[in-house]
Design a protein around this motif. Sequence first.
Motif, short mmCIF file in Angstrom:
data_model
loop_
_atom_site.label_atom_id
_atom_site.label_comp_id
_atom_site.label_asym_id
_atom_site.label_seq_id
_atom_site.Cartn_x
_atom_site.Cartn_y
_atom_site.Cartn_z
N PHE A 118 18.02 61.58 -31.74
CA PHE A 118 17.68 61.11 -30.40
C PHE A 118 16.54 60.11 -30.47
O PHE A 118 15.82 60.01 -31.47
CB PHE A 118 17.30 62.27 -29.48
N ASN A 119 16.37 59.35 -29.37
CA ASN A 119 15.31 58.35 -29.26
C ASN A 119 14.48 58.67 -28.03
O ASN A 119 15.01 59.02 -26.98
CB ASN A 119 15.92 56.95 -29.11
N ILE A 120 13.14 58.55 -28.16
CA ILE A 120 12.24 58.73 -27.03
C ILE A 120 11.44 57.45 -26.85
O ILE A 120 10.80 56.97 -27.78
CB ILE A 120 11.28 59.92 -27.23
N ASN A 121 11.48 56.90 -25.63
CA ASN A 121 10.70 55.72 -25.28
C ASN A 121 9.73 56.14 -24.19
O ASN A 121 10.12 56.36 -23.04
CB ASN A 121 11.62 54.60 -24.78
N GLY A 122 8.46 56.25 -24.56
CA GLY A 122 7.45 56.69 -23.62
C GLY A 122 6.27 55.75 -23.53
O GLY A 122 5.13 56.20 -23.37
N TYR A 123 6.53 54.45 -23.65
CA TYR A 123 5.44 53.49 -23.52
C TYR A 123 4.86 53.55 -22.11
O TYR A 123 5.59 53.66 -21.12
CB TYR A 123 5.93 52.07 -23.79
N ASP A 124 3.56 53.46 -21.99
CA ASP A 124 2.89 53.54 -20.70
C ASP A 124 3.33 52.43 -19.76
O ASP A 124 3.48 52.62 -18.56
CB ASP A 124 1.37 53.48 -20.88
N ALA A 125 3.55 51.22 -20.31
CA ALA A 125 3.89 50.07 -19.48
C ALA A 125 5.22 50.25 -18.76
O ALA A 125 5.45 49.66 -17.72
CB ALA A 125 3.92 48.80 -20.33
N GLY A 126 6.10 51.07 -19.31
CA GLY A 126 7.43 51.23 -18.72
C GLY A 126 7.45 52.07 -17.46
O GLY A 126 8.38 51.97 -16.67
N GLY A 127 6.46 52.93 -17.25
CA GLY A 127 6.40 53.75 -16.05
C GLY A 127 7.24 55.00 -16.10
O GLY A 127 7.02 55.94 -15.33
N VAL A 128 8.24 55.08 -16.98
CA VAL A 128 9.09 56.25 -17.12
C VAL A 128 9.22 56.58 -18.60
O VAL A 128 8.91 55.76 -19.46
CB VAL A 128 10.49 56.04 -16.51
N THR A 129 9.69 57.80 -18.89
CA THR A 129 9.98 58.20 -20.27
C THR A 129 11.48 58.38 -20.41
O THR A 129 12.08 59.13 -19.64
CB THR A 129 9.26 59.52 -20.64
#
Length: 379
Positions: free
Chosen positions: A245-256
């Motif tokens: 699986f992949n997790i994208n939790g960058y702050d700039a994106g606003g969502v995880t």
Amino acid sequence: MTSSNTPEHIKHLARKWQEGTITNAEKQTFEAWYDSFDAIYEMKGTETREQAWERLYQNIIKKANITAGRNRTFKMWGGWLTAAAALALVFLGIYFFNTFRYQGASRRQLTSASADVLPGKNSATITLGDGRKIELSHAKNGVVIGRHNFAYSDGTPLESLSQEQKNTMLTANTPRGGTYQIVLPDGTKVWLNAESSLQFPARFNDKTREVKLSGEAYFEVAHNRTKPFKVSSKGQEVLVLGTHFNINGYDAGGVTKTTLLEGAVKITGNKDNQVLRPGQQGILEATGKINVAPANIADAIAWKNGYFIFDEETLESVMYKVARWYDLEVEYEDAEIKKQVFGGSISRYENVSKVFYMLEKAGNVKFRLEGRKVIVNKS
């Protein structure tokens, strides 16, 4: 067409590319097959871009033995691709436009060579429990954390762990413009994207395997039914036994965003929890609600496979990704330009001038580089 490049074999490789399971040798076979097409932007005579796409489509269906109808259009990079070509691309399960090619001698130069910016590279540090930082080699692409020491993925020894260090937490950090693979003590493989960090124990305990992620990472978790694997990331916890699986939790994106390729995971937030199945994406909103939707797998793991894929994204979203990988500061002279929408794909290992060139070809936008600052305006 050789026996190794039959339509069935090419379709099989296309699916593996989309799923992120293709080997380097298979990728070379597939790319060689694709490279036999005429370059998209090498339009012939008075040929329009629409006619160039039609020619590309005819080449695709001829080589892949595909039959597709024509009934609508598909927007890509500011141009128009016939629905038949779009269906061909979907049928093969891959973006065939993953490389944009053009002749350097005939194209307009965006910047001088001295003003260009090179792509990101393998770069990371590991911080030990006592605070000491170890710079990982740019010439290597992965590090393996063993029971008594850690070494590069090719076996080159790196650091021995004292008895005291074996009971501490380690932190792997990638800078802007950096990426690295980490093999954890249990055999789990983690690919860190740029500007990300992973905190993990030098040795897992007997009951659980827990790590903490900031930024983005792709996980291939080693199966162990008796020791669940937990990833804490920006307001959520992901629980797995063995999965990809992949997790994208960058702050700039606003969502995880958690995207599941294989197995099953349970996502728990402050106010909600959901179980994902392969091919699904869980989106943790700022409200705490977790929305589950079909995932675009190729899009989610494009960074791991060495590509940017922009799926009808605003220029602001595109530039978040580009700036993080090329370590750039972005300045907009016209705020409205941020809302312009783009789609398409290009290798992450091109110089930034080529990325900007393709964006300029696609829409009403222009870029000016001043060192590590890129200034964006309408063209």
